[in-house]
Design an enzyme around this catalytic site. Structure first.
Site, PDB file in Angstrom:
ATOM      1  N   GLY A 258       0.820  -1.207   0.000  1.00 56.45           N
ATOM      2  CA  GLY A 258       0.000   0.000   0.000  1.00 56.45           C
ATOM      3  C   GLY A 258       0.845   1.243   0.000  1.00 56.45           C
ATOM      4  CD  GLU A 261       7.391   1.888   7.379  1.00 60.86           C
ATOM      5  OE1 GLU A 261       7.864   1.029   8.151  1.00 60.86           O
ATOM      6  OE2 GLU A 261       6.578   1.626   6.489  1.00 60.86           O
ATOM      7  CG  ASN A 262      10.899   4.382   2.073  1.00 57.27           C
ATOM      8  OD1 ASN A 262      11.289   3.262   2.343  1.00 57.27           O
ATOM      9  ND2 ASN A 262      10.068   4.623   1.066  1.00 57.27           N
ATOM     10  CD  GLU A 295       2.786   3.541   5.211  1.00 56.43           C
ATOM     11  OE1 GLU A 295       3.951   3.386   5.636  1.00 56.43           O
ATOM     12  OE2 GLU A 295       1.994   2.588   5.093  1.00 56.43           O
ATOM     13  CG  HIS A 298       5.285   3.167  10.109  1.00 55.57           C
ATOM     14  ND1 HIS A 298       5.486   2.263  11.125  1.00 55.57           N
ATOM     15  CD2 HIS A 298       4.524   2.513   9.175  1.00 55.57           C
ATOM     16  CE1 HIS A 298       4.888   1.117  10.834  1.00 55.57           C
ATOM     17  NE2 HIS A 298       4.294   1.247   9.660  1.00 55.57           N
ATOM     18  CD  GLU A 317       4.134  -2.236   9.614  1.00 59.23           C
ATOM     19  OE1 GLU A 317       3.068  -1.579   9.652  1.00 59.23           O
ATOM     20  OE2 GLU A 317       5.110  -1.892   8.928  1.00 59.23           O
TER      21      GLU A 317
END
Length: 856
Positions: A258, A261-262, A295, A298, A317
């Site tokens: 989907g 989250e870099n 995201e 995160h 998660e």
């Protein structure tokens, strides 16, 4: 397939890395066929590891050009999975490693590492994709700051962190926060940005950008709004502020997940960024809101604090799913949001827990970690956080989270660390609660009642069925939220949280003047299956009077399930109590329209198949579908008058709004339309399709037509209107298969797979065709076996291109053991055919082996 599967990785075998990384500098010169990556890495011995160890660098699909240690050239021979630097050639102190490799992103159809999507370079490094970019200790407990230089003639060059320098054909980025390699990101392309700014609670001025292809920028406003609300919410609720000068989101068409989250550079599947009223449904808008928030959250729960190893995946998660659920509850109707979360949990995770792919929230082993990005890790993991929140209370939860961030910021933590902060912050002994992380399976909560004239006793018993590798289960700590409803419908005991810690416990409620009805598991307080024998009259009483919205919905859902069971097994007629209760709900204008829409929904075919199986019956998909059709028809005929009134009353004139109130009205209106279409041959649906100014109503009207065997003209019109829009066209493919008659479903999927717009390399399009067939259970499980053959054929083909995506779609077969001998034989034959393929991937090999070899 190879004769032997790769050896599994075990949690018990974890050892700290022998070498740590102080800094990473990458220079990446982009080329579709021959990208050069130069890595300069400062290593140092880990003082917590035994000295004098080799340094293992992971690497796959890399052509090594050169290698140097402290400036001295080395001739090294990589193997299939990496490169070992023997201790004999390494200094016993910190040293500099330099390597140049060549990779071919254009040929990377697996969409892991660095790849291309319609001319755009992008990355996906979680879980183990960075090893496809350069040689590196690709594990989450090795964290370092990264500085990246990108060289390309493309106009937009992005990476993690803050931009520090740029010039014609190059850009440099610096991320000062130590991160594991799975959070590395790079994007390069001909993109345009929707930009905004956000000032954090600490006074930092943050530049916000959503990067898309030219022509898509008008569909980014909602994602930007969701981002800004997420940032403010995280400050207000958790006290967590953003920590870089820029936050970038990029929409990518070809993406396995989907979103990702870099750090500072979130990469999204374009379907979770792009939306406008004409092309996106209310569900699309809600998904964008949730996933953008997920995201972003995160940044702290996953990036600032990451996981020590992949066995701790739910640490980031599960917690972040719980946080996005909290956010959505605050943004929308909390009860309606919770019902939606429960339906998702039961449809995806309960199904997983009941089959050969069942595994604990913290698995003990894996062959391919990509196969454990599952509903158990995510959704059940979130339920564990929710139970902790309930057990320690809001103040205890806040104290534990404050201690978690204070103690572990900048670290790679474990689930044990997580549980310890709750014990330290609250003083509670949570040793028994930890079993939730270690035990697979969905617990059964059996309820018995006793009434002596003034005292009402609930006897609660728990048990968890055997799962692969775990035949015996110990009692769990289960929070059971309970209220009592009197005979007159008044609440006589408000919600109390009972803690069930033994196999069987009695809970007494004294001083009551009349026998009450127990409202159990309020708010869906635990991820369990309740076994409580209630007659239809009692369930209808709860549906009419329960003060907890989730429990009230549950009463109606259970009543519908009981009726459908009787219709399937005994050819019974629809019960009058249920239809009368629905009539009252439809007419009750004090109820949230979205709640009424949920209340009109029947248990799904998959849920009914599983509940029948657990009751000792062999489910027949055709019989299940037929019973649902009969009950749906009875609802339409009995409720025709209030349904027509609701359809008219729930019209939403004026400009479209994706907000919860308007979306709830449309949901109820379309639910009514789907029932009315059974009476008028689709006349209202056809009219709405012709005049709808938003995708929600257009798709809902078209779906109502398809469900009654009509809509052929609308199908053609939909394609003509949207054939140039890749995301909307996914809906066109999927809807036709989902609504196909069972005997025609596989043929419909086959015809669409031959359509010139079908591209199996695009994960969204593959899911819209192959995945959609599994969403038509009676069609997928048709006795001909055509559905099984179709899916197996395409899994074999996709596995050669994109093993991760193929393995995830293989879960269509995970429930095969609950069906009769004929269907089991057909599915087993297809699974064996997949397993016998000579070039089967590790991803698919593990999934098929688990489905075939697990006892059941």
């Amino acid at each position: 397939m190879k004769d032997t599967q790769p050896a599994p990785v075990h949690l018990r075998d974890y050892t700290p890395p022998a070498w740590l990384v102080d800094r990473v500098a990458l220079t990446i010169r982009l080329d579709p066929a021959a990208t050069r990556v130069r890595a300069q890495i400062r290593f140092r011995p880990n003082p917590e590891a035994a000295p004098g160890q080799d340094l293992r660098l992971d690497g796959e699909g890399l052509r090594l050009i050169s290698a140097r240690i402290d400036g001295a050239a080395r001739t090294l021979a990589p193997d299939a999975t990496g490169l070992t630097l023997p201790a004999a050639i390494l200094p016993g102190s910190p040293f500099d490693w330099e390597a140049e490799v060549e990779i071919a992103p254009q040929a990377n159809t697996a969409l892991e590492g660095l790849y291309m999507s319609r001319g755009m370079y992008c990355t996906q490094c979680e879980a183990e994709g960075f090893r496809r970019i350069t040689f590196y200790p690709d594990r989450p407990d090795v964290m370092a700051p990264f500085r990246v230089r990108i060289e390309s003639d493309l106009p937009v060059l992005l990476s993690n962190g803050n931009p520090v320098a740029s010039g014609p054909g190059w850009a440099e980025w610096d991320d000062p926060h130590p991160k594991p390699s799975y959070l590395f990101a790079l994007v390069a392309g001909d993109l345009v940005a929707t930009s905004d700014r956000f000032t954090t609670s600490q006074g930092r001025d943050v530049a916000l950008n959503i990067w898309v292809r030219a022509g898509d920028e008008h569909r980014t406003a909602y994602a930007m709004d969701a981002l800004k609300r997420s940032m403010r919410w995280d400050e207000d609720v958790y006290g967590l502020a953003y920590d870089l000068d820029v936050f970038n989101i990029v929409a990518v068409d070809d993406f396995n997940m989907g979103a990702m989250e870099n750090k500072g550079l979130n990469i999204f599947n374009s379907r979770y960024v792009l939306a406008d009223p004409e092309s996106a449904t209310d569900a699309d808008f809600a998904n964008i809101e949730r996933i953008v928030a997920h995201e972003y959250f995160h940044n702290w729960t996953g990036n600032r604090i990451t996981c020590r190893d992949w066995f701790q995946l739910s640490l980031k998660e599960g917690l972040t799913v719980f946080r996005d659920q909290q956010f959505m509850a605050d943004m929308r109707s909390a009860p309606v949001q919770r019902i939606g979360d429960v339906l998702t949990l039961r449809a995806r995770q309960f199904r997983e827990d009941a089959g050969p792919l069942a595994h604990p929230v913290q698995p003990a082993s894996y062959v391919e970690i990509n196969n454990f990005y599952t509903a158990t890790v995510y959704e059940k993991g979130a339920e564990l956080i929710r139970m902790l929140h309930l057990l320690v209370g809001p103040e205890g939860y806040d104290a534990a989270l404050e201690l978690y961030f204070e103690r572990h910021d900048g670290q790679a933590a474990t689930i044990e660390d997580w549980m310890r902060v709750f014990e330290d912050a609250t003083g509670r002994d949570l040793l028994q609660f930890r079993r939730w992380y270690a035990q697979a399976g969905t617990p059964r909560l059996k309820v018995a009642e006793d009434w002596d004239g003034s005292t009402f006793t609930l006897r609660l018993s728990q048990s968890t069925p055997p799962t692969p590798g775990q035949p015996d289960k110990a009692p769990l700590m289960i929070p059971v939220a309970v209220g009592l409803i009197g005979p007159d419908g008044a609440e006589v005991v408000p919600t109390q949280v009972l803690e069930l810690t033994q196999a069987t416990q009695d809970f007494r409620f004294e001083g009551l003047s009349a026998r009450p009805v127990a409202s159990l598991l309020r708010g869906a307080s635990a991820p369990v299956i309740v076994e409580h024998a209630l007659d239809a009259e009692t369930r209808a009483h709860l549906l009419a009077h329960d003060t907890d919205p989730v429990a009230r919905w549950e009463a109606g859902h259970d009543l519908a399930r009981d009726i459908l069971h009787a219709m399937i097994l005994e050819n019974a007629r629809p019960g009058p109590e249920y239809l009368a209760a629905l009539d009252r709900l439809l007419r009750d204008e004090t109820l949230d329209p979205a709640f009424r829409a949920f209340a009109l929904g029947l248990p799904g075919q998959e849920e009914l198949a599983q509940s029948l199986f657990e009751a000792g019956h062999t489910p027949d998909p055709a019989a299940i579908r037929a019973a649902r059709e009969r009950l749906t028809q009875a609802m339409a005929e009995t409720l025709a008058q209030p349904l027509a009134a609701v359809f008219d009353a729930m019209d939403t004139p004026g400009p479209y709004s994706p907000e919860a109130a308007a979306a709830g009205r449309r949901a109820l209106r379309l639910r009514a339309l789907s029932l009315l279409s059974r009476l008028d041959g689709g006349a209202k649906a056809r009219a709405l399709f012709a005049t709808a100014d938003n995708m929600t109503e257009a798709l809902g009207a078209w779906g109502a037509l398809l469900a009654v065997g009509a809509g052929q003209e609308e199908t053609a019109a939909f394609y003509r209107r949207w054939k140039g829009d890749r995301l909307v066209l996914d809906k066109w493919f999927a809807q036709q298969i989902i609504h196909a008659a069972p005997e025609a479903a596989a043929d419909t999927a086959g015809a669409l797979a031959a359509h010139p717009d079908f591209d199996p390399k695009n994960p969204n399009r593959f899911r819209a065709v192959v995945g959609a067939l599994a969403m038509n259970p009676a069609g997928f499980h048709h006795v001909s076996g055509a559905g099984y053959r179709f899916v197996a054929d395409w899994l074999i083909r996709l596995d050669a291109m994109n093993p991760q995506a193929a393995a995830r779609q293989s879960t269509a077969f995970e429930t095969w053991r609950r069906y009769g001998a004929d269907r089991q034989a057909l599915i087993r034959a297809e699974l064996e055919r997949i397993r016998a393929h000579p070039k089967l991937s590790r991803d698919m090999g593990e999934m098929v082996a688990r489905m075939l070899d697990s006892a059941g």
